[in-house]
Design an enzyme around this catalytic site. Structure first.
Site, PDB file in Angstrom:
ATOM      1  CB  SER A  26      15.565   3.892 -11.740  1.00 17.18           C
ATOM      2  OG  SER A  26      16.041   4.529 -10.482  1.00 17.18           O
ATOM      3  CB  CYS A  44      10.084  -2.584  -2.041  1.00 22.48           C
ATOM      4  SG  CYS A  44      11.003  -1.904  -3.342  1.00 22.48           S
TER       5      CYS A  44
END
Ligand SMILES: Cc1ncc(COP(=O)(O)O)c(C=O)c1O
Length: 384
Positions: free
Chosen positions: A200, A327
């Site tokens: 990423s 998250c």
């Protein structure tokens, strides 16, 4: 004053990358699939980025599939492998300390009839290799392992894991979630015998919303979307040229600076831990000893203090940390990663993750030590 120590959640994009992306957005706005000059220019930018990202990963540029980030790369690898290979078998192996983008894919696949085994880890977060040997069967189509854990920084021995998998069953696909390892620790997908590797851009000072999946030619996947033939038909849709170009530049710059950045981050980690202990604080380390974990991660336990409360106190001084993975940090629950390594609920709740980048300085860490020592001492005197 802002001291950013939440680099595992995301990193600050580099000025050069932002500038370059602005230029792409303004000037190279063609569709890479168009046959005219503007299209070719955009296509060239994609090729350049593909080449830079493949160099950083240690693979060939035609093995890179650009995605919208690590989450999508993990979904494509896991669901794509499961759907494409379901006639060969329905068994998948992963670990209990994966990122939610892997765990939730596996849970979804379980609902669809796949069987998933979750490898336990030891007290430092290393996967149990004996259990892996026992779990592998002729029915195992995929093994998915996180390279560097995003909370505690454990670096898995992928070469050993890869040879266990391939010795048992060469046809089993080996996926590595490398979102936290790109440009932080050496990558060697060939040696690991990895078929798939996710990464990423925003973890390496690139833009958010761009990532990649390395896919070996023999690793057959089912696409998650229907559409055109972009990215070999595995990720249809007009490419995010701006983000991908930014990712390519970030990957190139990160690799140039990897060695110095890595040494600096290890020094900063050591300074922080020594500084806190030197001031008489009782502090535990979650995960492997700091010298053995990934350079950018340090997860500390402050007995008697709530991680979330310490986080808020430090934030008031402009120091940004995390009490779990990004998250989950808005919905605080005891970390399943810390519980996976055997931490009690209480220990997990008294932990804080400091994650570094090559842009942090010794002066910053000195401030963090001073502020943390004061905050922890005060909180221990008047627990919230
Ligand atoms: C290990 C790991 N895998 C996957 C992801 C998801 O990546 P992205 O934020 O690009 O979707 C993250 C993000 O924190 C991560 O740390």
């Amino acid at each position: 004053m802002e001291i950013y120590l939440d680099n595992s959640a995301t990193t600050r994009p580099l000025g050069e990358v932002i500038q370059f992306m602005g230029w792409v957005q303004h000037t190279a706005y063609g569709n890479p699939s168009s046959a005219h000059a503007l299209g070719l220019e955009a296509e060239k930018l994609l090729q350049e980025a593909r080449s830079s990202v493949s160099l950083a990963l240690g693979c060939r540029s035609d093995e890179i599939i650009f995605t919208s980030g690590g989450t999508e790369a993990n979904n494509l690898a896991i669901k794509g492998a499961a759907y494409r290979n379901r006639r060969r078998g329905n068994h998948i192996i992963t670990t209990v300390i994966e990122h939610p983008s892997v765990l939730n894919c596996c849970r979804k696949l379980e609902q669809e009839g796949f069987i998933v085994d979750y490898l336990p880890v030891d007290g430092e977060g290393y996967v149990n290799l004996e259990r892996l040997k026992q779990m592998l069967t002729g029915n195992t189509i995929l093994v998915s392992i996180i390279h560097v854990n995003n909370e505690i920084g454990t670096v898995q021995p992928l070469e050993i894991i890869g040879s266990i998998i391939k010795d048992r069953n060469p046809g089993t696909l080996f996926h590595v979630d490398g979102v936290q390892s790109l440009a932080k620790v050496p990558l060697a997908p060939d040696r690991w015998q990895a078929d798939l590797f996710s990464c990423s851009a925003h973890k390496i000072h690139g833009p958010k919303g761009t990532g990649a999946l390395m896919m070996r030619r023999k690793a057959l996947l089912h696409p998650l979307f229907e559409g055109g033939d972009q990215e070999k038909g595995l990720r249809p849709g007009t490419e995010n040229v701006t983000g991908i170009a930014g990712f390519g530049m970030a990957a190139r710059l990160a690799m140039e600076k990897m060695h110095t950045g890595k040494n600096l981050m290890y020094d900063l980690k050591e300074m922080l831990l020594k500084g806190l202990r030197g001031a008489g604080l009782e502090v535990g380390v979650n995960g492997p000893p700091p010298k053995l974990s990934a350079p950018h991660l340090l997860n500390l336990r402050f007995p008697g203090v709530k991680g979330e409360v310490l986080l808020r106190v430090l934030e008031q001084h402009g120091i940004y940390t995390s009490a779990g993975s990004a998250c989950h940090s808005r919905h605080p629950k005891p970390s399943y990663v810390l519980q996976g390594i055997g931490a009690s609920t209480e220990d997990a709740a008294s932990s804080l993750r400091f994650s570094f980048s090559g842009f942090n300085t010794f002066e910053e860490i000195q401030t963090v030590i001073t502020r943390t020592v004061t905050a922890v001492k005060e909180l221990r005197q008047s627990p919230v």
